[in-house]
Design a protein around this motif. Sequence first.
Motif: not given
Length: 324
Positions: A227-229, A233
């Motif tokens: 994930h990003h923050n 994803e």
Amino acid sequence: MHLSFLATSMPSVFFKNIDMDLSNQKLYDTIIVGGSYAGLSAAMTLGRSLRNVLIIDSGNPCNKQTPHSHNFLTRDGVPPGEIAKIAREEVAKYPTIEFYDGFAVNGSKISEGFVIKTSDGNSFKGKKLIFATGILDSLHDIKGFAESWGISVIHCPYCHGYEVRNKKTAILADGDRLVYFTSLIKNLTDDVTLITSEINASNADNIAILKRNGVKIIEKKISEIQHHNGYIEKVIFYDGTAESFEAMYAPVPFRQHSNIPEELGCELTDAGLIKIDESHKTTLDSVYAVGDNSNMLRSVSLAVSSGSVAGVKINGELSAEMFS
């Protein structure tokens, strides 16, 4: 949606050098354990009826990572912490309502009502109790899961579904209500994949129904959520393969955030919620439960409603007792 946000910028009533002789202590009309939407709503109802109320809150909401709250008129899309801050500011205007920043650890019955003790050793007396203590989610032990919880790994299509509509969506779930739950998600997006670690005789019929309705099935165990923050994803599986997703639904088990109601004698339902009647009274006289600890439908609007109902009922009881 959920429990007890503490706006640290707001003034609170702190109690020092509490006299441990309970006979000399103030007797509140009601002690509310938990100071978020449900607890604050109950406090406002009681405060407007001139009842002396103490709110005890530890400031640890289960929705602290959730970026926005939905399905609450006039506050749709507002961060849940901001809603709680505004609510506390409004409640604090009523002079008969006091706040205590602390964690309730014990409760006991006394002749006048109840005593609640906090982790710092203080004790408070009240004629009535309201538990607005919420629940604790038991998150999956998957790398990245906790960091994404409430952001893109979500539990409720009513709370979050509109925001992830038409996105490539995974469901990490099992159980008897799997088909019903998946149908809610399929209404919001056509690209739905169920991730299950095992297909066996107990869930084969459900899997067949899902496949007939265009739900893809992945029978693998997840090792990591990339994930990003907090925004998912990819899902990485133990066999080294990966699949990209934009959202994931993951209903998780829960437990009560406070064990005080059960220790006092309040019954729980088979699902682990505090058992209540239509007025939010528990199975123990003069004790009420509001918000997520007693309602499977976790939302700000329902929490506020439950607090109002309990406040009305308690004020009625207190008024009737004055005339006895």
